[in-house]
Design a protein around this motif. Structure first.
Motif, short mmCIF file in Angstrom:
data_model
loop_
_atom_site.label_atom_id
_atom_site.label_comp_id
_atom_site.label_asym_id
_atom_site.label_seq_id
_atom_site.Cartn_x
_atom_site.Cartn_y
_atom_site.Cartn_z
N TRP A 124 39.14 43.87 3.69
CA TRP A 124 39.05 42.58 3.01
C TRP A 124 38.09 42.62 1.82
O TRP A 124 38.32 41.97 0.81
CB TRP A 124 38.63 41.49 3.99
CG TRP A 124 38.40 40.18 3.30
CD1 TRP A 124 37.21 39.52 3.14
CD2 TRP A 124 39.37 39.38 2.62
NE1 TRP A 124 37.38 38.37 2.42
CE2 TRP A 124 38.70 38.26 2.09
CE3 TRP A 124 40.74 39.50 2.40
CZ2 TRP A 124 39.35 37.26 1.37
CZ3 TRP A 124 41.40 38.52 1.69
CH2 TRP A 124 40.69 37.42 1.18
N ASP A 125 37.02 43.38 1.90
CA ASP A 125 36.07 43.44 0.78
C ASP A 125 36.76 43.96 -0.49
O ASP A 125 36.57 43.41 -1.58
CB ASP A 125 34.88 44.35 1.13
CG ASP A 125 34.00 43.75 2.20
OD1 ASP A 125 33.79 42.53 2.17
OD2 ASP A 125 33.55 44.50 3.07
N VAL A 126 37.54 45.03 -0.34
CA VAL A 126 38.26 45.58 -1.50
C VAL A 126 39.26 44.56 -2.02
O VAL A 126 39.36 44.33 -3.24
CB VAL A 126 38.97 46.88 -1.11
CG1 VAL A 126 39.81 47.40 -2.28
CG2 VAL A 126 37.96 47.94 -0.69
N LEU A 127 39.99 43.93 -1.12
CA LEU A 127 41.00 42.96 -1.52
C LEU A 127 40.36 41.77 -2.22
O LEU A 127 40.87 41.28 -3.24
CB LEU A 127 41.79 42.49 -0.30
CG LEU A 127 42.98 41.56 -0.57
CD1 LEU A 127 44.01 42.26 -1.46
CD2 LEU A 127 43.63 41.12 0.74
N ALA A 128 39.22 41.30 -1.70
CA ALA A 128 38.53 40.17 -2.32
C ALA A 128 38.09 40.51 -3.74
O ALA A 128 38.20 39.69 -4.66
CB ALA A 128 37.32 39.76 -1.48
N GLY A 129 37.61 41.74 -3.93
CA GLY A 129 37.20 42.15 -5.26
C GLY A 129 38.37 42.22 -6.23
O GLY A 129 38.28 41.78 -7.38
N ALA B 223 33.60 42.50 -10.13
CA ALA B 223 34.05 42.10 -8.79
C ALA B 223 34.85 43.19 -8.09
O ALA B 223 34.57 43.52 -6.93
CB ALA B 223 34.84 40.80 -8.87
N PRO B 224 35.86 43.80 -8.74
CA PRO B 224 36.56 44.91 -8.06
C PRO B 224 35.63 46.07 -7.75
O PRO B 224 35.78 46.73 -6.70
CB PRO B 224 37.64 45.32 -9.08
CG PRO B 224 37.87 44.11 -9.91
CD PRO B 224 36.51 43.47 -10.03
N THR B 225 34.67 46.33 -8.64
CA THR B 225 33.72 47.42 -8.38
C THR B 225 32.89 47.13 -7.13
O THR B 225 32.70 48.02 -6.28
CB THR B 225 32.78 47.61 -9.59
OG1 THR B 225 33.57 47.87 -10.76
CG2 THR B 225 31.83 48.77 -9.36
N LEU B 226 32.40 45.91 -7.01
CA LEU B 226 31.65 45.54 -5.81
C LEU B 226 32.53 45.66 -4.56
O LEU B 226 32.04 46.02 -3.49
CB LEU B 226 31.15 44.09 -5.94
CG LEU B 226 29.99 43.86 -6.92
CD1 LEU B 226 29.72 42.37 -7.07
CD2 LEU B 226 28.73 44.59 -6.45
N GLY B 227 33.82 45.37 -4.71
CA GLY B 227 34.72 45.48 -3.57
C GLY B 227 34.79 46.88 -3.00
O GLY B 227 34.96 47.06 -1.79
N TRP C 202 33.80 35.12 -1.73
CA TRP C 202 35.14 35.48 -1.26
C TRP C 202 35.07 36.56 -0.18
O TRP C 202 35.83 36.52 0.78
CB TRP C 202 35.99 35.97 -2.44
CG TRP C 202 36.55 34.87 -3.27
CD1 TRP C 202 35.86 33.96 -4.03
CD2 TRP C 202 37.93 34.56 -3.46
NE1 TRP C 202 36.73 33.11 -4.67
CE2 TRP C 202 38.01 33.44 -4.34
CE3 TRP C 202 39.12 35.10 -2.98
CZ2 TRP C 202 39.22 32.88 -4.74
CZ3 TRP C 202 40.32 34.53 -3.38
CH2 TRP C 202 40.37 33.44 -4.24
N ALA C 203 34.18 37.52 -0.35
CA ALA C 203 34.09 38.61 0.61
C ALA C 203 33.59 38.15 1.97
O ALA C 203 33.85 38.80 2.98
CB ALA C 203 33.17 39.71 0.07
N SER C 204 32.89 37.02 2.00
CA SER C 204 32.40 36.48 3.28
C SER C 204 33.43 35.61 3.98
O SER C 204 33.27 35.27 5.15
CB SER C 204 31.13 35.66 3.04
OG SER C 204 30.12 36.44 2.45
#
Length: 415
Positions: A134-139, A265-269, A325-327
Motif C-alpha cells: 500500500w505504501d508504494v501504491l499510495a505514493g 510522493a512516489p519516491t517516499l512510497g 494516504w499511506a496511513s
C-alpha cells in the motif's frame, strides 16, 4: 479468470483516470484572471461560486458513494461516478461556449458530485489487490493525481494564448470525460480477476468499527485539504499581484508544489515500508502541516522570492499528503476500505467547498494567513491522533490495539 499479472492493469488505469480528473478540476485555477475578462467576464464572487459549487457536493457524496460501494462493489460505483462526471463536463463546456454562467455552475456542480468519489473509490478498487504494497501504491496515486494538476498549469496557459479561453476550458472538459473509458475497463477487469487476489471485503455497512483515533485522523485530513486546495485557485493571482509576475510565470510557480509532489510522493512510497510505525507516520503528518503553516505566513508577511516559498510548499505538501494516504489502509478497518475511503473523501472536501466563498471576499495576503491557520489545525489533529486508540489489523483478523512503535501498518490479504 484472467492471469494474476492482469491485476497490475488496475493501478495503471486508476492512475490515468485520476490524472485526467485533476487536470479538469484545476483548469479554472490556471485561468482565474483571464476568466474575469472577455468573453466570460466572471466576477471574483462568481469565480468563488464556480469553485465552491465543485467542492460543496463532495462534503456528502463520497460518503454516500462509499456506503453504496461497500454494499454493491467499488468498481460499480466508480463507473457510476465517472458517468456522472462525464455528463457534468459536457454541461460545463456548453455553458462556456454560450457564455452562460448559470450553465457553467450547473456543470461544475454535477462534476462536483462525482469528482472526489472518482478519487476515493479508486482506493476501494485498487487497495484490496495490493494490501502488502500500500505504501508504494499510495505514493504512485499521489504522483498521478498531482501530475494531472501540474500538466494543467503547463498546458492550459499555452492553449489559452494560442486558441483562447473557450478552447482551453473545453479541452479540460473533454479530457475529464474520457475517464469514463477507464471506468468501463475497470468494470470489465473486476469480474475476471482471481478471487484470491482480493482482500476480503464485507457488504455490511457499520460505523461502529471506526475508533476515536480514526476520526481524529479524518479531522486532520479535513483541515489539511482545507489548507492546500484553495491555494490552487488563489495562488496564481496572489503571485501575479504581489510580485507583478505574468500569467505563465505565476502559473508555473503555483504548479511547483504539485510538481514536487508528483516526484517526491512516489519516491517516499518506495522508501517507506510497513515497519514504519503509526505514531511515526502521524508525527510526520503533523510536522509537515506545521511547516506548511510557516510557509503561508512567510508568503503573507514577507517578500521572499516566491519560487523559494513554492518549493518549500512542495516539500511540506509531499510529506503531509503521502503520509496521510499511506496511513489510510492501516488506520481503516480492512474489510471496510470502500466505506472508509468515502468518509475520507467527504471530510477532505468540507473546507475546499466552503472556504473559496469566504476567501474570494478577502485580500489575498489575508487568504494566505487563513490557509496557514488551517494548516496549523491539521497538524494539531495529527499529533492528537497519535495518543488515541486506533483499530489496526493483525494477522488473525481485526483487533483493537493501542498504537505503539511495533504496530503493524499493512493489512494482510487472506490466503
Amino acid at each position: 479468470m484472467l492471469p494474476d499479472y492482469c491485476k497490475y492493469f488496475v493501478p495503471s488505469i486508476v492512475g490515468a483516470v485520476i490524472f485526467l480528473n485533476h487536470y479538469a478540476r484545476d483548469c479554472p485555477g490556471a485561468l482565474q484572471v483571464q476568466m474575469q475578462g472577455p468573453p466570460l467576464y466572471i466576477s471574483s464572487a462568481q469565480y468563488g461560486t464556480l469553485n465552491s459549487s465543485y467542492f460543496l457536493p463532495n462534503m456528502i457524496m463520497p460518503l454516500i458513494v462509499g456506503i453504496l460501494g461497500q454494499r454493491y462493489g467499488a468498481a460499480n460505483l466508480w463507473l457510476c461516478s465517472l458517468t456522472v462526471g462525464a455528463i457534468g463536463h459536457m454541461i460545463f463546456g456548453i455553458g462556456v461556449t454560450n457564455v452562460m454562467f448559470g450553465v457553467m455552475v450547473t456543470g461544475r456542480t454535477v462534476v462536483g458530485f462525482a469528482y472526489e468519489a472518482i478519487d476515493m473509490v479508486s482506493i476501494g478498487v485498487a487497495a484490496p489487490l495490493f494490501s502488502e504494497h500500500w505504501d508504494v501504491l499510495a505514493g504512485l496515486v499521489n504522483g498521478f493525481l498531482r501530475l494531472g494538476s501540474v500538466t494543467n498549469f503547463i498546458v492550459t496557459p499555452a492553449i489559452y494564448n494560442t486558441f483562447g479561453i473557450k478552447t482551453a476550458l473545453w479541452l479540460a472538459s473533454i479530457l475529464g470525460a474520457c475517464g469514463l473509458l477507464g471506468g468501463l475497463a475497470i468494470k470489465w477487469l473486476d469480474g475476471r480477476l482471481s478471487k484470491h487476489e482480493k482482500l476480503k471485503q464485507t457488504s455490511k455497512v457499520s460505523f461502529s468499527e471506526f475508533t476515536p483515533g480514526y476520526w481524529m485522523y479524518i479531522l486532520c485530513g479535513l483541515f489539511m485539504y482545507g489548507s492546500i486546495v484553495p491555494f490552487w485557485f488563489f495562488g496564481s493571482k496572489f503571485i501575479q499581484e504581489r510580485w507583478s509576475y505574468s500569467l505563465q510565470s505565476a502559473d508555473l510557480l503555483t504548479l511547483m508544489p504539485e510538481g514536487i509532489i508528483s516526484v517526491v510522493a512516489p519516491t517516499l512510497g518506495f522508501i517507506v515500508n510497513k515497519s514504519w510505525s503509526a505514531q511515526l507516520r502521524l508525527l510526520y503528518i503533523g510536522g509537515g502541516c506545521w511547516a506548511t503553516m510557516v510557509v503561508y505566513l512567510l508568503l503573507a508577511f514577507t517578500y521572499m522570492p516566491p519560487w523559494i516559498l513554492c518549493v518549500c510548499l512542495g516539500f511540506t505538501y509531499s510529506v503531509t499528503n503521502f503520509f496521510y494516504w499511506a496511513s489510510f489502509a492501516s488506520l481503516s478497518p480492512p474489510t471496510l476500505i470502500t466505506l472508509s475511503s468515502g468518509i475520507m473523501g467527504a471530510a477532505t472536501n468540507v473546507l475546499p467547498g466552503v472556504l473559496p466563498l469566504v476567501l474570494a471576499q478577502l485580500p489575498l495576503n489575508v487568504v494566505m494567513i487563513v490557509l496557514g491557520g488551517v494548516a496549523g489545525l491539521s497538524g494539531a489533529a495529527a499529533w492528537a491522533s497519535m495518543g488515541m486508540r486506533h483499530q489496526t489489523p493483525v494477522e488473525a483478523g481485526i483487533g483493537d490495539v493501542e498504537l505503539d512503535e511495533s504496530t503493524p501498518l499493512v493489512p494482510k490479504a487472506e490466503p
